[in-house]
Design a protein around this motif. Sequence first.
Motif, PDB file in Angstrom:
ATOM      1  N   LEU A 206       9.165 -34.935 -39.824  1.00  0.00           N
ATOM      2  CA  LEU A 206       9.805 -36.240 -39.642  1.00  0.00           C
ATOM      3  C   LEU A 206       8.789 -37.374 -39.691  1.00  0.00           C
ATOM      4  CD1 LEU A 206      12.385 -37.829 -38.940  1.00  0.00           C
ATOM      5  CD2 LEU A 206      11.827 -37.483 -36.528  1.00  0.00           C
ATOM      6  N   PHE A 207       7.715 -37.234 -38.920  1.00  0.00           N
ATOM      7  CA  PHE A 207       6.742 -38.330 -38.850  1.00  0.00           C
ATOM      8  C   PHE A 207       5.962 -38.491 -40.155  1.00  0.00           C
ATOM      9  CE2 PHE A 207       7.181 -37.673 -34.216  1.00  0.00           C
ATOM     10  CZ  PHE A 207       7.423 -38.978 -33.849  1.00  0.00           C
ATOM     11  N   TYR A 208       5.385 -37.396 -40.626  1.00  0.00           N
ATOM     12  CA  TYR A 208       4.552 -37.503 -41.836  1.00  0.00           C
ATOM     13  C   TYR A 208       5.412 -37.635 -43.090  1.00  0.00           C
ATOM     14  CZ  TYR A 208       0.332 -36.463 -39.196  1.00  0.00           C
ATOM     15  OH  TYR A 208      -0.734 -36.538 -38.322  1.00  0.00           O
ATOM     16  N   GLY A 209       6.614 -37.059 -43.086  1.00  0.00           N
ATOM     17  CA  GLY A 209       7.478 -37.197 -44.258  1.00  0.00           C
ATOM     18  C   GLY A 209       7.843 -38.648 -44.519  1.00  0.00           C
ATOM     19  N   GLU A 210       8.113 -39.393 -43.459  1.00  0.00           N
ATOM     20  CA  GLU A 210       8.435 -40.814 -43.635  1.00  0.00           C
ATOM     21  C   GLU A 210       7.247 -41.576 -44.213  1.00  0.00           C
ATOM     22  OE1 GLU A 210       9.988 -44.603 -40.923  1.00  0.00           O
ATOM     23  OE2 GLU A 210       9.410 -42.696 -39.969  1.00  0.00           O
ATOM     24  N   TRP A 211       6.048 -41.188 -43.770  1.00  0.00           N
ATOM     25  CA  TRP A 211       4.850 -41.877 -44.270  1.00  0.00           C
ATOM     26  C   TRP A 211       4.593 -41.516 -45.736  1.00  0.00           C
ATOM     27  CZ3 TRP A 211      -0.388 -41.000 -45.668  1.00  0.00           C
ATOM     28  CH2 TRP A 211      -1.225 -42.098 -45.532  1.00  0.00           C
TER      29      TRP A 211
ATOM     30  N   HIS B  35      -4.808 -47.406 -40.818  1.00  0.00           N
ATOM     31  CA  HIS B  35      -4.527 -48.025 -39.525  1.00  0.00           C
ATOM     32  C   HIS B  35      -3.174 -47.598 -38.961  1.00  0.00           C
ATOM     33  CE1 HIS B  35      -7.462 -51.591 -40.493  1.00  0.00           C
ATOM     34  NE2 HIS B  35      -8.019 -50.388 -40.647  1.00  0.00           N
ATOM     35  N   ALA B  36      -2.748 -46.376 -39.261  1.00  0.00           N
ATOM     36  CA  ALA B  36      -1.502 -45.845 -38.691  1.00  0.00           C
ATOM     37  C   ALA B  36      -1.832 -45.196 -37.354  1.00  0.00           C
ATOM     38  CB  ALA B  36      -0.859 -44.853 -39.646  1.00  0.00           C
ATOM     39  N   TYR B  37      -2.015 -46.035 -36.336  1.00  0.00           N
ATOM     40  CA  TYR B  37      -2.464 -45.537 -35.042  1.00  0.00           C
ATOM     41  C   TYR B  37      -1.424 -44.626 -34.367  1.00  0.00           C
ATOM     42  CZ  TYR B  37      -5.793 -49.369 -35.674  1.00  0.00           C
ATOM     43  OH  TYR B  37      -6.754 -50.218 -36.182  1.00  0.00           O
ATOM     44  N   GLU B  38      -0.151 -44.862 -34.677  1.00  0.00           N
ATOM     45  CA  GLU B  38       0.894 -44.058 -34.046  1.00  0.00           C
ATOM     46  C   GLU B  38       1.105 -42.719 -34.741  1.00  0.00           C
ATOM     47  OE1 GLU B  38       2.624 -46.027 -37.519  1.00  0.00           O
ATOM     48  OE2 GLU B  38       1.310 -46.668 -35.873  1.00  0.00           O
ATOM     49  N   LEU B  39       0.451 -42.501 -35.899  1.00  0.00           N
ATOM     50  CA  LEU B  39       0.709 -41.300 -36.683  1.00  0.00           C
ATOM     51  C   LEU B  39      -0.478 -40.348 -36.749  1.00  0.00           C
ATOM     52  CD1 LEU B  39       2.594 -39.733 -38.601  1.00  0.00           C
ATOM     53  CD2 LEU B  39       1.660 -41.100 -40.489  1.00  0.00           C
ATOM     54  N   TRP B  40      -1.681 -40.878 -36.822  1.00  0.00           N
ATOM     55  CA  TRP B  40      -2.813 -40.014 -37.145  1.00  0.00           C
ATOM     56  C   TRP B  40      -3.043 -38.910 -36.103  1.00  0.00           C
ATOM     57  CZ3 TRP B  40      -7.098 -38.887 -34.283  1.00  0.00           C
ATOM     58  CH2 TRP B  40      -7.366 -39.691 -33.175  1.00  0.00           C
ATOM     59  N   ALA B  41      -2.667 -39.152 -34.831  1.00  0.00           N
ATOM     60  CA  ALA B  41      -2.962 -38.186 -33.769  1.00  0.00           C
ATOM     61  C   ALA B  41      -1.887 -37.106 -33.617  1.00  0.00           C
ATOM     62  CB  ALA B  41      -3.127 -38.913 -32.436  1.00  0.00           C
ATOM     63  N   VAL B  42      -0.795 -37.195 -34.387  1.00  0.00           N
ATOM     64  CA  VAL B  42       0.281 -36.212 -34.223  1.00  0.00           C
ATOM     65  C   VAL B  42      -0.224 -34.804 -34.570  1.00  0.00           C
ATOM     66  CG1 VAL B  42       2.553 -35.480 -35.045  1.00  0.00           C
ATOM     67  CG2 VAL B  42       2.093 -37.906 -34.618  1.00  0.00           C
ATOM     68  N   ALA B  43      -0.801 -34.645 -35.759  1.00  0.00           N
ATOM     69  CA  ALA B  43      -1.294 -33.326 -36.173  1.00  0.00           C
ATOM     70  C   ALA B  43      -2.421 -32.821 -35.277  1.00  0.00           C
ATOM     71  CB  ALA B  43      -1.742 -33.357 -37.633  1.00  0.00           C
TER      72      ALA B  43
END
Length: 428
Positions: A51-56, A126-134
């Motif tokens: 969900l998160f990375y697919g949107e990106w 600068h995707a601060y809300e995404l990079w730490a998910v994985a």
Amino acid sequence: MSPRDICHAGAQPYDNERVRDGESERGAGLTGFRRFTWWTVPGTTVCLLVLFYGEWVLDPDVPAWARVPVAGALVVDTVVGAILLGRPLSPSRAADVPHRARPPRYLLVALVAATVVLATLPLARHAYELWAVAPAVTTAIFATFLRPRHRRSLLAGAVLLATLPGAAVSLAAGDGELPYAALFPAGLVAFTAWTVLGPLWAWNIAGRLDRARRLEAELAVRDERLRFAADLHDIQGHHLQVIALKSELAARLVERDPARAAAEMREVRQLSADALRDTRAVVRGYRRTTLDDEIANAGKVLAAAGIDTRTSLEPAASAGDMADTTRHLLGLVMREATTNVLRHSHARYAEIDHLVTGDRARLRVANDGADERPGAGDGTGLTALAERLRSAGGELTWHRDGGRFEVTATLPLGRADATPEPLKEVAR
């Protein structure tokens, strides 16, 4: 539950001193909990990554040089992550300590490589809300295979380190999002570890409890067999020892004093008869069953197998106005019906009804999970019991209605002081 309680429920639920655990892992049992945990941990984790990375990846504003590597790394990360998170959920490892089942090294290398791609490219944008998910998911996966002390150290270090990359990029860019870039990844790592490790810890505890329950039942059966063997040894040992000595004495006296030798052999014969009588008494006390005991034992055994059991007993049915023969035969029916529920059903619910109508006692046992294709030996025990009940003036019937299987036994009350029918179980 005492050893006698378990053995009175019938020896059939145990194969070669091993408890049949298939029934306890059906429906709402361990298998149901395993299925729930799988969807809670690997299933939810994979869905969130996609969900998160697919949107990106699908965002047209993100250049292709960033989207393509992230898409490939996402496939690797989700597949490997699902495999690694599913390993602790294997039924054979339900009671194992997670760190004892270490994963293959090539899977860990693939996971780390994919995580690096999924972290660096979004962070460069600068995707601060995404990079730490994985990285948060990878940290949680590594923690599942560590000892508790090392696990705590890993999580504490990961939470602290998670504040650095985002903070460094934010300071270098001067975008004024330093608090968000530093604190959100740290909180995400802690939250992910909690949501992943919590259900896996619960699954591990459930597996340990299920294994302890089965081991307790196995030990109870063995203890009861040892008790019976000790009783039999105490009786037979003394008699056989005396018989051997008197037989040897008679052999020595047969030529010198035939009369005394004959007397000794008469004593040997009497001792043999006493030994046979005492052995039958031991076996009769071991195998003899009553309805009251069997109903109580059935509730305990079915509950241990994860089957919700409702018991309905009419007060008059336990008033003691029933012949011993009737109680014994109904107890055998109760034992056989309980064994059939454990061996030949996927039951989640069972009913036990016992009441007295007029001068007859009725016992009904039903369950909601009868097998569609019972084994070749299904019903043999009931058929034999039906013949015994008919000879005692009663009736035993059973029928199947879809998944519901019901056994009904009726017998005349008789007299409370009636002499029980002779037992056919004798020492062999």
